[in-house]
Motif scaffolding. Structure first.
Motif: not given
Length: 400
Positions: A1-24
């Motif tokens: 996943m190309f977002r892992l190459s940048y710190r800002s996109f890692r932050l977005l990925l973590y935020l995405e996971w947080l939102l999805l885990v919250t939904a579960v």
């Protein structure tokens, strides 16, 4: 996943996971009731989460199919399995975040509009129990829809700002790499030029020794041999030969001093350019008997490299006049005007054809010195008409 190459996109990925885990967690715990419907909702959210590892970035058809599948994973659980509006809120937000990484601006706005329409439709289609609280429920829904709209717009702006930052970093990295390559090429080129200049200087010195000092010493040897030959039979003639040998020795010593002066790394030796040129002209007059006419007008102090270049050009010009021109008059003008330094060296000697001159590195060396400082170098000469050398050096770049 190309977002892992940048710190800002890692932050977005973590935020995405947080939102999805919250939904579960909201589907499981608010309230908890184990059923096939719950398992289907959790499965849909899990599938939606896994799609985040396979973002399409090339073909438009694949992007459209990917986004359609995402909307399906939101609509089907919401309409068939009772997916809560809270989870729909979070999933649509994640969908808009992903669209920023897939589509251009028009596609992002389309996904945002469809997400807003989907959430609004699902939210407003929920049945309302008739009663006195119906107005409050509608007010809450409209407020929720407004909050959702603002959240999507904010997310869209945030992700695009991060995308611009990433593109700027990529461009800076590419520019830095290109600059490193150019710097390395310049260093290699400088080394080659230095080696070539060293070789040319060695050849010039060898030619100077052969043509100047070698010739003088050979002539002196002949005069000494003539002295020895006539010493017994004709002492007057032998004395004349001896005097000529002495003069040739003095000329050889002067040639050595001139060559050493040429080889000095700092030819001015701490003196101003005016004094250094005046010393050259004095030595030239003592050697040739020609009194040069000169005018030097330099109101401002010049950079060291400019002083060295002008000194070397004057020095080489006087040497050429002494050796080849057979002149009886020399004029030198050096002045500073309109951000330029102008040097003119003129003699009334026998002249030459500049296009046919192949005598060595003297003229070539002067030209290269002027061009190295961004200046201009011109030779005006014809046989039997003398020679004039014009040099112009810009000061605007060199004084920065």
């Amino acid at each position: 996943m190309f977002r892992l190459s940048y710190r800002s996109f890692r932050l977005l990925l973590y935020l995405e996971w947080l939102l999805l885990v919250t939904a579960v967690f909201m589907e499981v715990l608010l309230p908890f009731h184990l059923s096939w419907s719950l398992l289907l909702r959790v499965f849909a959210i899990a599938a939606f989460s896994l799609m985040g590892f396979l973002l399409p970035t090339l073909k438009l058809g694949g992007k459209l199919l990917y986004t359609t599948l995402e909307f399906s994973l939101i609509w089907l659980p919401a309409t068939q399995s009772g997916l809560s509006t809270r989870s729909v809120f979070l999933l649509c937000l994640v969908l808009v975040m992903r669209s920023c990484l897939i589509f251009k601006r028009s596609g992002q706005l389309t996904v945002l509009g469809l997400s807003l329409l989907s959430y609004g439709t699902i939210l407003l289609s929920k049945p309302i129990v008739p009663g006195k609280y119906a107005v409050i429920v509608w007010d809450w829904r409209l407020s929720n829809l407004l909050l959702f709209s603002l959240t999507l717009v904010f997310a869209l702006l945030l992700i695009n700002a991060l995308l611009v930052e990433r593109q700027s970093r990529e461009q800076l990295e590419i520019a830095h790499q290109e600059l490193e390559i150019a710097h390395q090429q310049l260093r290699e080129y400088a080394l080659r030029i230095e080696d070539q200049a060293t070789l040319q200087e060695r050849n010039r010195i060898a030619r100077e020794i052969h043509d100047g000092l070698g010739h003088t010493l050979a002539a002196q040897t002949i005069q000494i041999n003539n002295t020895l030959l006539f010493w017994q039979s004709n002492q007057d003639k032998a004395l004349a030969f001896l005097k000529q040998a002495k003069q040739l020795g003095a000329d050889a010593l002067l040639e050595i001093r001139r060559s050493v002066s040429v080889l000095r790394s700092n030819p001015l030796q701490g003196k101003s350019l005016e004094l250094a040129i005046e010393k050259l002209l004095t030595d030239f007059q003592q050697t040739t008997g020609i009194q040069p006419t000169y005018k030097i007008d330099l109101p401002l102090s010049l950079p060291t490299e400019v002083n060295t270049t002008l000194y070397r050009i004057v020095q080489e010009s006087l040497t050429n006049i002494y050796k080849h021109a057979e002149a009886i008059a020399v004029t030198i003008q050096l002045q500073q005007q309109a951000g330029m330094v102008h040097l003119s060296i003129e003699d009334n000697g026998k002249g030459f054809n500049p296009t046919q001159n192949t005598t060595g590195f003297g003229l070539q060396g002067m030209r290269e010195r002027a061009l190295a400082l961004g200046g201009q170098f011109h030779i005006h000469s014809q046989p039997e008409t003398g020679c004039r050398i014009d040099v112009s050096l810009p000061l605007s770049k060199l004084l920065r």
